[in-house]
Write a protein that holds these residues in place. Structure first.
Motif, short mmCIF file in Angstrom:
data_model
loop_
_atom_site.label_atom_id
_atom_site.label_comp_id
_atom_site.label_asym_id
_atom_site.label_seq_id
_atom_site.Cartn_x
_atom_site.Cartn_y
_atom_site.Cartn_z
N GLY A 69 36.13 38.42 40.86
CA GLY A 69 37.52 38.56 41.14
C GLY A 69 37.98 39.96 41.07
N TYR B 177 36.41 44.16 44.15
CA TYR B 177 35.91 43.07 43.19
C TYR B 177 35.09 43.20 42.07
CZ TYR B 177 38.25 40.34 46.87
OH TYR B 177 39.22 39.74 47.61
N GLN C 60 42.69 30.36 39.62
CA GLN C 60 43.52 30.28 41.07
C GLN C 60 44.64 29.71 40.75
OE1 GLN C 60 40.92 28.30 43.66
NE2 GLN C 60 40.04 30.05 44.37
N CYS D 168 39.99 34.90 43.07
CA CYS D 168 38.59 35.04 42.83
C CYS D 168 37.89 33.98 43.75
CB CYS D 168 38.62 34.79 41.18
SG CYS D 168 39.33 33.18 40.93
#
Length: 72
Positions: free
Chosen positions: A54, A3, A23, A29
């Protein structure tokens, strides 16, 4: 999965709108430190705001989507 921080916000509304945008475009994320900033906004500078985190593989796509949304 690794991430990476995509963006940082001091406003939880903008952070959640951006999260929803990403999204909807299938970018995995989440928001980090949202609850802390919502409860005590004065802590935002101390912890560098609400962080949009994310997947590192989607970083470029996420940045492009955010850039395009800011232009509109």
């Amino acid at each position: 999965m690794t991430y990476k921080q995509i963006a940082s916000y001091d406003n939880f509304l903008l952070a959640n709108m951006t999260l929803g945008l990403l999204q909807e475009n299938n970018i995995n994320c989440y928001l980090k430190d949202e609850n802390i900033i919502t409860v005590d906004p004065l802590l935002s500078p101390a912890i560098w705001g609400i962080k949009l985190i994310g997947d590192e593989n989607d970083f470029a796509d996420a940045q492009e989507l955010i850039y395009q949304a800011e232009l509109s």
